[in-house]
Structure formats: C-alpha cells, structure tokens
Design a protein around this motif. Sequence first.
Motif, mmCIF file in Angstrom:
data_model
loop_
_atom_site.group_PDB
_atom_site.id
_atom_site.type_symbol
_atom_site.label_atom_id
_atom_site.label_comp_id
_atom_site.label_asym_id
_atom_site.label_seq_id
_atom_site.Cartn_x
_atom_site.Cartn_y
_atom_site.Cartn_z
ATOM 1 N N GLU A 241 0.795 -1.226 0.000
ATOM 2 C CA GLU A 241 0.000 0.000 0.000
ATOM 3 C C GLU A 241 0.836 1.289 0.000
ATOM 4 N N PRO A 242 1.606 1.520 -1.073
ATOM 5 C CA PRO A 242 2.308 2.804 -1.179
ATOM 6 C C PRO A 242 1.310 3.945 -1.339
ATOM 7 N N PRO A 243 1.472 5.048 -0.605
ATOM 8 C CA PRO A 243 0.484 6.136 -0.629
ATOM 9 C C PRO A 243 0.749 7.163 -1.728
ATOM 10 N N LEU A 244 0.396 6.837 -2.937
ATOM 11 C CA LEU A 244 0.618 7.743 -4.066
ATOM 12 C C LEU A 244 -0.589 8.671 -4.268
ATOM 13 N N ILE B 13 0.851 -5.395 -2.540
ATOM 14 C CA ILE B 13 -0.071 -5.947 -1.550
ATOM 15 C C ILE B 13 -1.048 -4.858 -1.144
ATOM 16 N N ALA B 14 -2.333 -5.188 -1.081
ATOM 17 C CA ALA B 14 -3.349 -4.224 -0.664
ATOM 18 C C ALA B 14 -4.447 -4.950 0.101
ATOM 19 N N THR C 56 -1.540 -9.003 -4.653
ATOM 20 C CA THR C 56 -2.407 -9.810 -3.798
ATOM 21 C C THR C 56 -3.286 -8.874 -2.989
ATOM 22 N N ASP C 57 -4.588 -9.078 -3.066
ATOM 23 C CA ASP C 57 -5.533 -8.374 -2.207
ATOM 24 C C ASP C 57 -5.782 -9.236 -0.974
ATOM 25 N N ALA D 12 -8.747 -6.750 4.963
ATOM 26 C CA ALA D 12 -7.625 -6.106 5.664
ATOM 27 C C ALA D 12 -7.579 -4.619 5.375
ATOM 28 N N ASP D 13 -6.984 -3.882 6.326
ATOM 29 C CA ASP D 13 -6.764 -2.458 6.115
ATOM 30 C C ASP D 13 -5.265 -2.205 5.973
ATOM 31 N N HIS D 14 -4.826 -1.012 6.375
ATOM 32 C CA HIS D 14 -3.439 -0.600 6.167
ATOM 33 C C HIS D 14 -2.466 -1.263 7.141
ATOM 34 N N PHE D 15 -3.001 -2.021 8.104
ATOM 35 C CA PHE D 15 -2.127 -2.594 9.129
ATOM 36 C C PHE D 15 -2.337 -4.103 9.266
#
Length: 270
Positions: free
Chosen positions: A121-124, A212-213, A238-239, A243-246
């Motif tokens: 989950e890179p925050p672009l 991964i997300a 892969t989803d 799940a969330d960001h953690f």
Amino acid sequence: MSEIEYDETTSSDGTPIAYFRRGSGPALVVTHGSIATKEQWIPASEHLAEHVTLYVYDRRGRGGTGDAAEYSLAHEVADIAAMREVAGPGAHLLGHSFGALATLAYAREHGLGGGTLLAYEPPLAVQGPVAGERLQGYRDLVDAGDLDAALEYALVNFVRVPAEAIPFIRETPLWGASVPLTPTWVRELAEIDALGSDLSGYAEIDAPTHLIAGTATTAFLYQSAHDLVDVIPNAGITDIEGADHFAHLADPEGFTRVVIGALDRASVAR
C-alpha cells in the motif's frame, strides 16, 4: 522461536541506522511506514523469521536511527542501500506505506540484483494530493506541540480514517507509539505530494515486483497498488480480504503467508 539481534550500520551521509536481525534463510529488508519504528514489525517477524532472515531498521528520525538537517526521498534510498549492503547480495525488499515509496524509488534507481520487491500500500497521489493545503494545518499542530491532536488530524485528513473510528484507535497500542513520531510525517507528506500522480516512471523498475493491498483499506491506497500493477512490467498483486493498512499487525501470520507466497512465486518465475 529465533532471537532478535540488534545492531547498527551507517548510511552514506554518516547517519547511524539501527536495525534488528532475526531468522534464517534468504535476506529480506523491511522498510516501515510513517509514524512507526522497527518495533512495529516484531509481531510479524515472529512468523516471517521462520522463512527468511529479516533485517528491520528504524527509518531516519525515529527509534535508534539518527537524522540530518536536510531530508529528501534520496536519503531514504541511501539508507536502503546501506541496509542491503548489510543483508548481502540479492536481498529482497519489503516496504510498507511511505516505506513502500522508498523501496520503489530504490528499485528505480538501483535495481535489485536478483531480489524481489514487495510494496504494501504505497500512498501515491492517485486521487489528488494526499495532504495538499491541509498539510499546513497539520504542521501548525506539530509546531504547537499538540501531537495528539496532530495524529487525529492526520488520520482523518490524510489516511482518511472515519472520524467515528478515532476513539477506538485511541485505545490501541498503535496510538501511544505513534503520537511522538508525528513530526516526522510533515516532511513525508510533502514528499508524497511532490511525486505527483504520474506513475509512468515506475515502468523503469525491472525487478520482480509484487504489490499488496487490503480490500478494506483507504480507497487511494488500494488504487495506488492496483495502478502500479498496470505500470511496472510483470508486476503482480495480492488483495488481502477484509484487511486495512495494518494487516501486518492485525494478522501477522496471514500477512506472512502473503509475503512468502509472493517470494516463492517470484523465485519460480526466474
């Protein structure tokens, strides 16, 4: 269970970098996200260390790692280079959140020499600036020393956590560990927005890459990962359902399965 060994190395500008090593097998360097330290990865390391040799370090400005007067994403790249030198040739990279942006930048500049890149989950800025004009409000709270309010402001305005969820997050260990680190997020948010929304440069990455997300994460984080799959040659994704960001904290064992599965598939594809 393997023991944690603490050590230190030095980045190219002389900044000391604190890290821990754990496990055995192929080397995996972990670059953590914003308002975090290497300690956040201890729960996941208990499972990952059964498969790989982990090198988890404190990013500059937090934990046992030093800092410098000037900051840029280039410093993060240099720190990853220092850690890969410790880990040895062909070390894999795993980056979370802003740490994922740093690993992507490293891969663009240096390649991975036989290693695999995992970006969680890179925050672009794929849906417009992540901070934009709201960054000043955050900076003002940090400068005033109201770090508790700064964390709440950032989670609502930048991570886009629903306001009604904040009281529940306050009750978790994550809150107390994150509050003192809020000043380091100011410069990182500025770096994120400076990268802009043009992802075409990531097509330069030629290392095996896996995104991964979590399906329950913030919309722009989910989109960032999926947009990158369309840009980076031969990338996969892969989803993690629900799940969330953690996910590495909420379900470290399940997260480990995703990471090791991606490394195994990349190894077979070589």
